[in-house]
Design an enzyme around this catalytic site. Structure first.
Site, PDB file in Angstrom:
ATOM      1  N   ASP A  77      -5.834  -2.707  -3.445  1.00 41.12           N
ATOM      2  CA  ASP A  77      -7.146  -3.327  -3.688  1.00 41.12           C
ATOM      3  C   ASP A  77      -7.054  -4.389  -4.780  1.00 41.12           C
ATOM      4  OD1 ASP A  77      -8.258  -1.744  -1.764  1.00 41.12           O
ATOM      5  OD2 ASP A  77      -9.228  -0.349  -3.154  1.00 41.12           O
ATOM      6  N   HIS A  95      -3.116   2.636  -2.530  1.00 39.21           N
ATOM      7  CA  HIS A  95      -4.225   1.795  -2.076  1.00 39.21           C
ATOM      8  C   HIS A  95      -5.003   1.188  -3.238  1.00 39.21           C
ATOM      9  CE1 HIS A  95      -3.940   2.601   2.253  1.00 39.21           C
ATOM     10  NE2 HIS A  95      -3.513   3.797   1.894  1.00 39.21           N
ATOM     11  N   GLU A 147      -6.222  -7.521   5.311  1.00 38.95           N
ATOM     12  CA  GLU A 147      -5.550  -8.455   4.406  1.00 38.95           C
ATOM     13  C   GLU A 147      -5.657  -9.905   4.875  1.00 38.95           C
ATOM     14  OE1 GLU A 147      -2.156  -6.678   6.982  1.00 38.95           O
ATOM     15  OE2 GLU A 147      -4.165  -6.149   6.300  1.00 38.95           O
ATOM     16  N   ASN A 200       0.826  -1.217   0.000  1.00 38.04           N
ATOM     17  CA  ASN A 200       0.000   0.000   0.000  1.00 38.04           C
ATOM     18  C   ASN A 200       0.857   1.263   0.000  1.00 38.04           C
ATOM     19  OD1 ASN A 200      -2.694  -0.768  -0.180  1.00 38.04           O
ATOM     20  ND2 ASN A 200      -2.862  -1.199   1.994  1.00 38.04           N
TER      21      ASN A 200
END
Length: 223
Positions: free
Chosen positions: A51, A47, A77, A42
């Protein structure tokens, strides 16, 4: 359906998973699956890329999920697979590891997971909590041992009168390997600690004469 699934990955969400899992009959295997170094992904790629990694990992998990098993995104996660005993050989931790390793992730190149798994029953919420604790303990060990691997934790022995009280050969092998890995880790840690102390002692020993000599020379020059 939307209320029971995670909108990003399409897997069950935690609440729907627990509703379906608790009360199941028979013995099950819980595989806790956690993405390695996800915060770094990340932070480095953003981000949006994170994803995409979550979705790719979820696809790998779905690829390994046998019939009558449950796949869930527990949060962040962390994912899980709940597999009934009759499908243990159809969905092993190594299969999940290999599926993730082979998953295309163009933006990050590669992502891996660590897995902790344990076997048990799910008659009630206490059974679930116990099974989760066992699998979570194994997951912690997988992370500590270097990530991108799976570890298994055995529960307490079954009642003496129950069938297969000692567990099958596959389970016993996993337990023996886990115990051996823990012993090796403790030995390595003790050796590293001993070497560190020895190096510290040697550095102190080498420094003392030099300091003493400097003090002596300085005193002599001052006189």
């Amino acid at each position: 359906r939307l209320a029971s699934t995670d909108p990003l990955t399409g897997l069950l969400n935690r609440r729907a998973f627990l509703d379906l899992a608790i009360g199941r009959k028979g013995r099950h295997r819980l595989l806790l699956i956690d993405i390695d170094n996800f915060k770094l992904i990340n932070d480095r790629f953003g981000h949006e890329c994170g994803d995409e990694v979550l979705s790719a990992i979820a696809a790998s998990i779905q690829q390994c999920r046998p019939p009558k098993s449950l796949a869930v995104r527990l949060g962040g996660e962390e994912f899980a697979l709940l597999v009934p005993r009759g499908s243990f050989d159809d969905c092993t931790a190594d299969m999940v590891l290999d599926a993730v390793r082979g998953q295309a992730m163009p933006m990050v190149g590669k992502a891996t997971v660590s897995i902790g798994f344990a076997d048990g029953t799910l008659a009630d919420e206490e059974d679930w909590k116990r099974l989760y604790r066992l699998a979570d303990s194994a997951l912690y060990r997988a992370k500590s041992d270097g990530r991108d691997r799976a570890c298994w934790t055995a529960g307490p022995p079954r009642a003496a009168g129950s069938a297969r009280a000692g567990g099958d050969g596959h389970e016993r092998q996993h337990a023996e390997r886990a115990r051996a890995a823990r012993r090796q880790w403790r030995v390595r840690r003790r050796r590293a600690h001993t070497r560190g102390e020895a190096r510290s002692d040697e550095r102190r020993r080498l420094r003392r004469p030099r300091h003493a000599e400097l003090r002596y020379d300085s005193g002599r020059r001052g006189g």
